[in-house]
Design a protein around this motif. Structure first.
Motif, PDB file in Angstrom:
ATOM      1  N   LEU A   1       4.188   5.662  -5.534  1.00 13.05           N
ATOM      2  CA  LEU A   1       4.276   5.680  -6.990  1.00 13.05           C
ATOM      3  C   LEU A   1       3.152   6.495  -7.625  1.00 13.05           C
ATOM      4  O   LEU A   1       3.332   7.111  -8.675  1.00 13.05           O
ATOM      5  CB  LEU A   1       4.257   4.248  -7.536  1.00 13.05           C
ATOM      6  CG  LEU A   1       5.460   3.375  -7.160  1.00 13.05           C
ATOM      7  CD1 LEU A   1       5.276   1.962  -7.687  1.00 13.05           C
ATOM      8  CD2 LEU A   1       6.742   3.974  -7.705  1.00 13.05           C
ATOM      9  N   VAL A   2       1.993   6.490  -6.979  1.00 17.83           N
ATOM     10  CA  VAL A   2       0.847   7.194  -7.548  1.00 17.83           C
ATOM     11  C   VAL A   2       0.814   8.654  -7.121  1.00 17.83           C
ATOM     12  O   VAL A   2       0.599   9.553  -7.940  1.00 17.83           O
ATOM     13  CB  VAL A   2      -0.471   6.493  -7.136  1.00 17.83           C
ATOM     14  CG1 VAL A   2      -1.665   7.314  -7.590  1.00 17.83           C
ATOM     15  CG2 VAL A   2      -0.529   5.088  -7.721  1.00 17.83           C
ATOM     16  N   VAL A   3       1.068   8.898  -5.833  1.00 20.59           N
ATOM     17  CA  VAL A   3       0.907  10.241  -5.285  1.00 20.59           C
ATOM     18  C   VAL A   3       2.068  11.146  -5.657  1.00 20.59           C
ATOM     19  O   VAL A   3       1.864  12.296  -6.072  1.00 20.59           O
ATOM     20  CB  VAL A   3       0.750  10.177  -3.750  1.00 20.59           C
ATOM     21  CG1 VAL A   3       0.764  11.591  -3.156  1.00 20.59           C
ATOM     22  CG2 VAL A   3      -0.534   9.447  -3.392  1.00 20.59           C
TER      23      VAL A   3
ATOM     24  N   ALA B   1       2.052  12.884  -8.961  1.00 24.02           N
ATOM     25  CA  ALA B   1       0.863  13.717  -9.152  1.00 24.02           C
ATOM     26  C   ALA B   1       0.934  15.020  -8.367  1.00 24.02           C
ATOM     27  O   ALA B   1       0.219  15.973  -8.681  1.00 24.02           O
ATOM     28  CB  ALA B   1      -0.382  12.935  -8.744  1.00 24.02           C
TER      29      ALA B   1
ATOM     30  N   LEU C   1       2.625   1.694  -3.345  1.00 21.56           N
ATOM     31  CA  LEU C   1       1.646   2.099  -4.349  1.00 21.56           C
ATOM     32  C   LEU C   1       1.304   3.574  -4.216  1.00 21.56           C
ATOM     33  O   LEU C   1       1.244   4.312  -5.210  1.00 21.56           O
ATOM     34  CB  LEU C   1       0.378   1.248  -4.221  1.00 21.56           C
ATOM     35  CG  LEU C   1      -0.755   1.565  -5.210  1.00 21.56           C
ATOM     36  CD1 LEU C   1      -0.271   1.326  -6.639  1.00 21.56           C
ATOM     37  CD2 LEU C   1      -1.985   0.725  -4.916  1.00 21.56           C
ATOM     38  N   VAL C   2       1.099   4.007  -2.981  1.00 19.22           N
ATOM     39  CA  VAL C   2       0.775   5.417  -2.753  1.00 19.22           C
ATOM     40  C   VAL C   2       1.929   6.310  -3.190  1.00 19.22           C
ATOM     41  O   VAL C   2       1.729   7.375  -3.785  1.00 19.22           O
ATOM     42  CB  VAL C   2       0.435   5.646  -1.264  1.00 19.22           C
ATOM     43  CG1 VAL C   2       0.352   7.136  -0.963  1.00 19.22           C
ATOM     44  CG2 VAL C   2      -0.878   4.965  -0.913  1.00 19.22           C
TER      45      VAL C   2
ATOM     46  N   LYS D   1       0.829  -1.211   0.000  1.00 21.66           N
ATOM     47  CA  LYS D   1       0.000   0.000   0.000  1.00 21.66           C
ATOM     48  C   LYS D   1       0.859   1.254   0.000  1.00 21.66           C
ATOM     49  O   LYS D   1       0.606   2.209  -0.728  1.00 21.66           O
ATOM     50  CB  LYS D   1      -0.916   0.005   1.230  1.00 21.66           C
ATOM     51  CG  LYS D   1      -2.039  -1.023   1.175  1.00 21.66           C
ATOM     52  CD  LYS D   1      -2.862  -0.969   2.453  1.00 21.66           C
ATOM     53  CE  LYS D   1      -3.971  -2.012   2.435  1.00 21.66           C
ATOM     54  NZ  LYS D   1      -4.748  -2.010   3.696  1.00 21.66           N
TER      55      LYS D   1
END
Length: 417
Positions: A156-158, A161, A153-154, A150
């Motif tokens: 890599l995504v956040v 952005a 993932l956060v 988790k």
């Protein structure tokens, strides 16, 4: 006249030697571990590197085609290995392809050769630690794996952005920088956490303190204090673990300064370095007082790759960064020092990164940033001594207070001077 060092032929031969040497290391590892089987070994891997190197040197335009052509015989050989040995592992096959690329990189450029050496060494280490890696993976609980997944993932995504600029809605804070520092600090703790998993179940008290200091010196202090309540005779060895974990905070802060503001490092390295040396000497004396048969377990170290603590640190860091800047504007250096002390009681990382950042931006001077970081470190060291008194036995509290008191005095002396 062309010297031997700059002779093109000598340079080509030297780079070929680098590629073959790297491939030989990988091939020897594959053969000794018997993972290569009949597929490839100490002779075949250097040939892969030579293949890639020669194509890259003399036929660079067809390099991609040459590597693609190599896939065909490798696939046939791999299929035969699976058929005869009933082994479907892809590690050796991928190592063979990567070795070919490494050979090509050594001939590409000087930078390519350096990167090839780094990657080749990394590959050799990864191949050599197969059993420890599998043991580590098997002992991680499902909840730990989910927590790590988790968090990653956060990240890599956040992170991509988030805007990389100060936002008025966040009072001038840069959200990407804040989250990047969250990932950085958490990564330091996670590295120590992984090391702890490899070293279990037996590890020395020195290793316990060092690892605990990088993961969480506060958690280590609490754990050791509780152990002395359960068994009062362990106060010597538990005190050593607490002191070691507390001392690790200083080099950890230096790492953070080096990443955020390298120009500040020489100034901060002097006081924190002296405090580290004083602490190491004091800890050495404490270790000498412990008996050789005294052992402890490190206790449960929580995986730092957890979303909730990471978000909490992000909030704390943002608040500290914002308040410190305004404290300097309103109250001057005294406001920064007061903020450093009170922030240091809870967390040194946030204050260290904050002052390093403010010094890099020119908001505060190098001297103010250095003094503030030392004050935060002293405040946090005081907390460790207080926790030893409150949660542990009197013997533990007294011993930890004396040792850490010497460290604090050395830090204060440097600030006064």
């Amino acid at each position: 006249m062309v010297t031997p060092v700059t002779d093109p032929l000598t340079e080509v031969l030297f780079r070929l030697l680098i590629g073959v040497g790297l491939a030989a290391l990988i091939g020897l590892e594959r053969e000794q571990s018997e993972s290569g089987g009949t597929f490839a070994g100490s002779r075949t891997f250097p040939l892969f590197a030579l293949y890639g190197a020669l194509i890259s040197a003399f036929f660079p335009r067809i390099l991609s085609l040459a590597v693609s052509a190599l896939v065909v015989p490798l696939t046939v050989a791999y299929a035969g290995k699976v058929w005869y040995e009933q082994d479907i592992g892809l590690t050796t096959l991928m190592a063979a392809l990567l070795t070919t690329i490494l050979g090509a990189m050594t001939m590409h450029s000087e930078t390519g050769a350096i990167i090839a050496i780094i990657v080749g060494g990394t590959v050799t280490v990864l191949l050599s630690v197969k059993d420890p890696i599998h043991e580590f993976a098997n002992q991680i609980e499902e909840t730990e794996r989910l927590a790590s997944a988790k968090f990653i993932l956060v990240v890599l995504v956040v992170l991509p952005a988030l805007p990389d600029r100060p936002l008025d809605s966040l009072y001038g804070l840069n959200p990407r920088f804040i989250w990047l520092m969250v990932v950085f600090v958490t990564g330091l703790g996670f590295g120590a956490y992984v090391l702890a998993q490899f070293l279990k179940p037996e590890q020395s008290i020195a290793v316990t303190g060092v690892i605990g200091g990088f993961v969480s010196s506060t958690a280590t202090t609490v754990s050791m204090a509780e152990k002395t309540v359960e068994n009062e005779t362990l106060y010597h060895v538990c005190a050593f673990a607490v002191v070691t974990a507390s001392i690790v905070m200083f080099p950890r802060a230096l790492i953070e300064v080096a990443v955020v503001n390298p120009t500040l490092l020489p100034s901060v390295a002097i006081p924190l370095g002296v405090m580290s040396v004083v602490g190491i000497v004091a800890a050495g004396v404490l270790y000498w007082l412990t008996t050789s048969d005294e052992t402890i377990e490190s206790g449960e170290l929580k995986n730092p790759f957890r979303l909730q603590p990471a978000l909490l640190f992000g909030v704390v860091f943002a608040v500290v960064l914002l308040v410190s800047e305004h404290a300097h504007e309103l109250l001057g250096t005294s406001g920064v020092y007061a903020m450093a002390f009170f922030s240091g009681l809870a967390d040194v990382d946030a204050m260290t990164i904050t002052l390093s950042r403010l010094a890099a931006e020119g908001t505060i001077s190098t001297q103010v940033a250095t003094t503030g970081i030392v004050i935060a470190a002293i405040a946090n060291t005081l907390v460790k001594a207080a926790l030893a008194w409150l949660l542990g036995t009197q013997r533990l509290g007294r011993l930890v207070s004396i040792v850490l008191g010497v460290v604090i005095v050395s830090g204060l002396a440097l600030l006064i001077v």
